[in-house]
Design a protein around this motif. Structure first.
Motif, PDB file in Angstrom:
ATOM      1  N   UNK A   1       0.830  -1.209   0.000  1.00 23.07           N
ATOM      2  CA  UNK A   1       0.000   0.000   0.000  1.00 23.07           C
ATOM      3  C   UNK A   1       0.863   1.257   0.000  1.00 23.07           C
ATOM      4  N   UNK A   2       1.950   1.234   0.746  1.00 24.90           N
ATOM      5  CA  UNK A   2       2.850   2.388   0.781  1.00 24.90           C
ATOM      6  C   UNK A   2       3.577   2.582  -0.547  1.00 24.90           C
ATOM      7  N   UNK A   3       3.929   1.469  -1.223  1.00 23.58           N
ATOM      8  CA  UNK A   3       4.544   1.580  -2.563  1.00 23.58           C
ATOM      9  C   UNK A   3       3.562   2.197  -3.550  1.00 23.58           C
ATOM     10  N   UNK A   4       2.311   1.744  -3.493  1.00 28.10           N
ATOM     11  CA  UNK A   4       1.278   2.291  -4.386  1.00 28.10           C
ATOM     12  C   UNK A   4       1.079   3.769  -4.078  1.00 28.10           C
ATOM     13  N   UNK A   5       1.010   4.107  -2.802  1.00 30.92           N
ATOM     14  CA  UNK A   5       0.849   5.511  -2.397  1.00 30.92           C
ATOM     15  C   UNK A   5       1.997   6.372  -2.929  1.00 30.92           C
ATOM     16  N   UNK A   6       3.225   5.929  -2.717  1.00 37.94           N
ATOM     17  CA  UNK A   6       4.386   6.706  -3.156  1.00 37.94           C
ATOM     18  C   UNK A   6       4.398   6.882  -4.668  1.00 37.94           C
ATOM     19  N   UNK A   7       4.064   5.827  -5.396  1.00 38.60           N
ATOM     20  CA  UNK A   7       4.023   5.898  -6.857  1.00 38.60           C
ATOM     21  C   UNK A   7       2.917   6.840  -7.314  1.00 38.60           C
ATOM     22  N   UNK A   8       1.748   6.724  -6.700  1.00 34.27           N
ATOM     23  CA  UNK A   8       0.622   7.582  -7.072  1.00 34.27           C
ATOM     24  C   UNK A   8       0.923   9.055  -6.790  1.00 34.27           C
ATOM     25  N   UNK A   9       1.524   9.341  -5.661  1.00 36.42           N
ATOM     26  CA  UNK A   9       1.835  10.731  -5.315  1.00 36.42           C
ATOM     27  C   UNK A   9       2.913  11.291  -6.239  1.00 36.42           C
ATOM     28  N   UNK A  10       3.889  10.480  -6.600  1.00 41.93           N
ATOM     29  CA  UNK A  10       4.915  10.927  -7.552  1.00 41.93           C
ATOM     30  C   UNK A  10       4.282  11.239  -8.905  1.00 41.93           C
ATOM     31  N   UNK A  11       3.411  10.357  -9.375  1.00 44.76           N
ATOM     32  CA  UNK A  11       2.724  10.601 -10.646  1.00 44.76           C
ATOM     33  C   UNK A  11       1.851  11.850 -10.543  1.00 44.76           C
ATOM     34  N   UNK A  12       1.144  12.001  -9.431  1.00 48.74           N
ATOM     35  CA  UNK A  12       0.296  13.183  -9.222  1.00 48.74           C
ATOM     36  C   UNK A  12       1.144  14.450  -9.291  1.00 48.74           C
TER      37      UNK A  12
ATOM     38  N   UNK B   1      -4.930   4.989  -2.548  1.00 50.37           N
ATOM     39  CA  UNK B   1      -3.780   4.101  -2.755  1.00 50.37           C
ATOM     40  C   UNK B   1      -3.535   3.238  -1.516  1.00 50.37           C
ATOM     41  N   UNK B   2      -3.669   3.822  -0.347  1.00 51.79           N
ATOM     42  CA  UNK B   2      -3.435   3.071   0.888  1.00 51.79           C
ATOM     43  C   UNK B   2      -4.541   2.058   1.176  1.00 51.79           C
ATOM     44  N   UNK B   3      -5.762   2.346   0.736  1.00 50.51           N
ATOM     45  CA  UNK B   3      -6.912   1.502   1.072  1.00 50.51           C
ATOM     46  C   UNK B   3      -7.384   0.621  -0.084  1.00 50.51           C
ATOM     47  N   UNK B   4      -6.660   0.598  -1.195  1.00 51.00           N
ATOM     48  CA  UNK B   4      -7.168  -0.093  -2.382  1.00 51.00           C
ATOM     49  C   UNK B   4      -7.441  -1.581  -2.169  1.00 51.00           C
ATOM     50  N   UNK B   5      -6.807  -2.214  -1.214  1.00 49.94           N
ATOM     51  CA  UNK B   5      -7.001  -3.648  -0.974  1.00 49.94           C
ATOM     52  C   UNK B   5      -8.138  -3.962   0.006  1.00 49.94           C
ATOM     53  N   UNK B   6      -8.777  -2.964   0.528  1.00 45.77           N
ATOM     54  CA  UNK B   6      -9.751  -3.195   1.604  1.00 45.77           C
ATOM     55  C   UNK B   6     -10.898  -4.119   1.171  1.00 45.77           C
ATOM     56  N   UNK B   7     -11.291  -4.073  -0.078  1.00 38.16           N
ATOM     57  CA  UNK B   7     -12.363  -4.936  -0.561  1.00 38.16           C
ATOM     58  C   UNK B   7     -11.979  -6.399  -0.654  1.00 38.16           C
ATOM     59  N   UNK B   8     -10.679  -6.682  -0.686  1.00 39.82           N
ATOM     60  CA  UNK B   8     -10.213  -8.071  -0.748  1.00 39.82           C
ATOM     61  C   UNK B   8     -10.590  -8.849   0.507  1.00 39.82           C
TER      62      UNK B   8
END
Length: 162
Positions: free
Chosen positions: A8-19, A41-48
């Motif tokens: 989740x932190x990797x996704x967050x960091x990538x998303x913020x860099x792209x943003x 980005x941090x919560x994207x897996x919550x539905x799993x």
């Protein structure tokens, strides 16, 4: 909820860099778009936690039906819409109906979230190292360690599908 915090932190960091790179060209809202993208980005897996096949729908349902102090109803709707649109076909209605940012910005935030998820897949990262380079104001390009351009995120909004 059991979430993979490192992923989740990797996704967050990538998303913020792209943003950060796309914000000037796409005129993305720093005040509303950036923080909600970060939470998505941090919560994207919550539905799993409920089911894999419909994880995005379950994630959106959880956000829609949980108390979230500190979030306005519009921010909750944007977060829910981003989670709902993290994969599969775009569902434009939730992105356009939320009130935190414009519909166009919401679609762009969903695109950033999607590409961040793809780039941060464990199997993908294990095989390749990528960097994001700003080639021009309109076309950030992602490179692998071979420095061969892989794809660009187009400034054009003609095609919603990825």
């Amino acid at each position: 909820y059991q979430l993979d915090k490192e992923h989740a932190e990797r996704v967050r960091d990538t998303a913020i860099e792209a943003f950060t790179q796309l914000q000037p060209a796409w005129r993305l809202s720093k005040r509303y778009g950036r923080p909600i993208l970060r939470y998505a980005a941090l919560l994207h897996e919550i539905g799993l936690c409920i089911e894999y096949k419909k994880a995005p729908q379950h994630a959106a349902y959880i956000i829609d039906n949980i108390d979230m102090p500190g979030f306005t109803p519009a921010q909750k709707k944007l977060l829910s819409a981003l989670l709902f649109n993290q994969r599969d076909e775009f569902k434009l209605e939730p992105l356009e109906k939320q009130g935190a940012v414009t519909g166009r910005q919401a679609i762009r935030l969903a695109r950033i979230l999607r590409i961040s998820l793809i780039l941060c897949m464990k199997s993908f990262i294990a095989k390749f190292y990528f960097t994001m380079t700003q080639v021009s104001a309109h076309f950030p390009v992602f490179y692998f360690s071979t420095q061969i351009p892989v794809f660009t995120i187009s400034y054009q909004d003609r095609c919603v599908r990825e």
